[in-house]
Every structure is written in structure tokens, then in C-alpha cells.
Design a protein around this motif. Structure first.
Motif, mmCIF file in Angstrom:
data_model
loop_
_atom_site.group_PDB
_atom_site.id
_atom_site.type_symbol
_atom_site.label_atom_id
_atom_site.label_comp_id
_atom_site.label_asym_id
_atom_site.label_seq_id
_atom_site.Cartn_x
_atom_site.Cartn_y
_atom_site.Cartn_z
ATOM 1 N N PHE A 123 0.614 -1.207 -0.078
ATOM 2 C CA PHE A 123 0.073 -0.127 0.112
ATOM 3 C C PHE A 123 0.865 1.384 -0.079
ATOM 4 O O PHE A 123 0.530 2.247 -0.789
ATOM 5 C CB PHE A 123 -1.002 -0.012 1.147
ATOM 6 N N ILE A 124 1.999 1.411 0.706
ATOM 7 C CA ILE A 124 2.709 2.477 0.950
ATOM 8 C C ILE A 124 3.440 2.592 -0.591
ATOM 9 O O ILE A 124 3.570 3.789 -0.914
ATOM 10 C CB ILE A 124 3.736 2.146 2.243
ATOM 11 N N ARG A 125 4.021 1.374 -1.091
ATOM 12 C CA ARG A 125 4.498 1.333 -2.441
ATOM 13 C C ARG A 125 3.524 2.093 -3.413
ATOM 14 O O ARG A 125 4.036 2.817 -4.366
ATOM 15 C CB ARG A 125 4.963 0.194 -2.770
ATOM 16 N N LYS A 126 2.396 1.776 -3.589
ATOM 17 C CA LYS A 126 1.309 2.340 -4.361
ATOM 18 C C LYS A 126 1.348 4.015 -4.159
ATOM 19 O O LYS A 126 1.110 4.631 -5.272
ATOM 20 C CB LYS A 126 -0.075 1.554 -4.209
ATOM 21 N N ILE A 127 1.012 4.271 -2.971
ATOM 22 C CA ILE A 127 0.940 5.640 -2.637
ATOM 23 C C ILE A 127 2.091 6.303 -3.207
ATOM 24 O O ILE A 127 1.822 7.495 -3.648
ATOM 25 C CB ILE A 127 0.743 5.613 -0.865
ATOM 26 N N ARG A 128 3.338 5.830 -3.005
ATOM 27 C CA ARG A 128 4.612 6.686 -3.507
ATOM 28 C C ARG A 128 4.388 6.713 -5.007
ATOM 29 O O ARG A 128 4.774 7.725 -5.629
ATOM 30 C CB ARG A 128 5.858 5.856 -2.960
ATOM 31 N N PHE A 157 1.996 6.840 -6.922
ATOM 32 C CA PHE A 157 0.929 7.449 -7.347
ATOM 33 C C PHE A 157 1.475 9.015 -7.255
ATOM 34 O O PHE A 157 1.233 9.704 -7.917
ATOM 35 C CB PHE A 157 -0.633 7.325 -6.267
ATOM 36 N N SER A 158 1.921 9.437 -6.131
ATOM 37 C CA SER A 158 2.528 10.627 -5.829
ATOM 38 C C SER A 158 3.641 10.972 -7.060
ATOM 39 O O SER A 158 3.672 12.111 -7.231
ATOM 40 C CB SER A 158 3.146 10.791 -4.525
#
Length: 145
Positions: free
Chosen positions: A36-41, A43-44
Motif C-alpha cells: 500500500f505504501i509503495r502504491k501511494i509513493r 501515485f505521488s
């Protein structure tokens, strides 16, 4: 991201995670959270690239960290030549010490420029002692209080 977590807090979080999720589910939860953290990074980063491409070539050096007011001010103070000149001619510690001495009733140094000491024109209002009207008390008005 977690610069302010100490060893004791980290141990407490691990123990809490083991108690809440159990030792069997904990590896799967850790894997899901890291994904999840990897996907947020990602995306940003994609959003940053889209904004840079939409702004055009004149904003090619644009950094999103410059939007932080502290970073913007620090960058302006270090890169602006006019401000460097002003900073080099202004000694903040000396100015603060002079004001503190004046408030505490100490005599100012002779090495201090005249502009800091009031230029020698008129009475020094920061000095303690008898000045004009010092001995007189203002009239007391019982109706005003």
C-alpha cells in the motif's frame, strides 16, 4: 518518516501488532501495508510528473519542496545576493545583547554604533533613573476603574 520513534516505542508497536493480528497473519499484514505504501509513493510520483509536464518547460527546475514555506525562505536567504549583503552587515546577537543590556540598566558598549544607542539625540527611554515626570504619579480616577 519515522525519525522520532525510539527503540521502546518500536518494541511496543511490534508487541501490539503480534497481539492484534497474531503471529500467523502478521507477515501477510506487513506485506499488504508495504504494498500500500509503495502504491501511494508511485501515485505521488506520477502526480508530480504530470504537474511538471503540464506546467511546461519554464518550470522544469520546479521542486515541490519549495512549496514548504520554511524551505522557500531558507532558499531565498541563501541564494539572493542582496539578502546576503544585508545578512553580512547585520549582527543579530549583538543587537539582542544591546537591547537586553539597555533593559537591564547596563551601560551600552562604546563600540556599538550610535544608531543602536539612539544616536545621542534625546533621552534614552530604556535607561532606568529619574527622567522627566518620573517622580510624578498619574492621577487616580476611581470612576474610570
Amino acid at each position: 518518516m519515522f525519525n522520532d520513534i525510539g527503540a521502546l516505542e518500536l518494541v511496543a508497536l511490534v508487541v501490539l501488532a503480534v497481539l492484534v493480528f497474531g503471529p500467523d497473519k502478521l507477515p501477510k499484514v506487513i506485506q499488504d501495508v508495504s504494498g500500500f505504501i509503495r502504491k501511494i509513493r508511485d501515485f505521488s510520483e506520477n502526480a508530480k510528473q504530470d504537474i511538471r509536464s503540464e506546467l511546461g518547460p519554464e518550470f522544469k527546475d520546479f521542486e515541490f519542496e519549495d512549496l514548504n514555506p520554511k524551505t522557500f525562505i531558507r532558499k531565498q536567504l541563501t541564494e539572493n545576493e542582496d539578502l546576503k549583503e544585508i545578512r553580512s552587515s547585520f549582527d543579530l546577537k549583538k543587537e539582542i545583547n544591546d537591547v537586553a543590556d539597555a533593559v537591564n540598566g547596563h551601560e551600552p558598549d562604546a563600540s556599538v554604533p550610535a544608531a543602536v544607542n539612539g544616536g545621542g539625540t534625546g533621552p534614552d527611554l530604556l535607561k532606568k533613573g529619574d527622567g522627566p515626570g518620573r517622580a510624578e504619579r498619574p492621577p487616580f480616577d476611581a470612576d474610570a476603574t
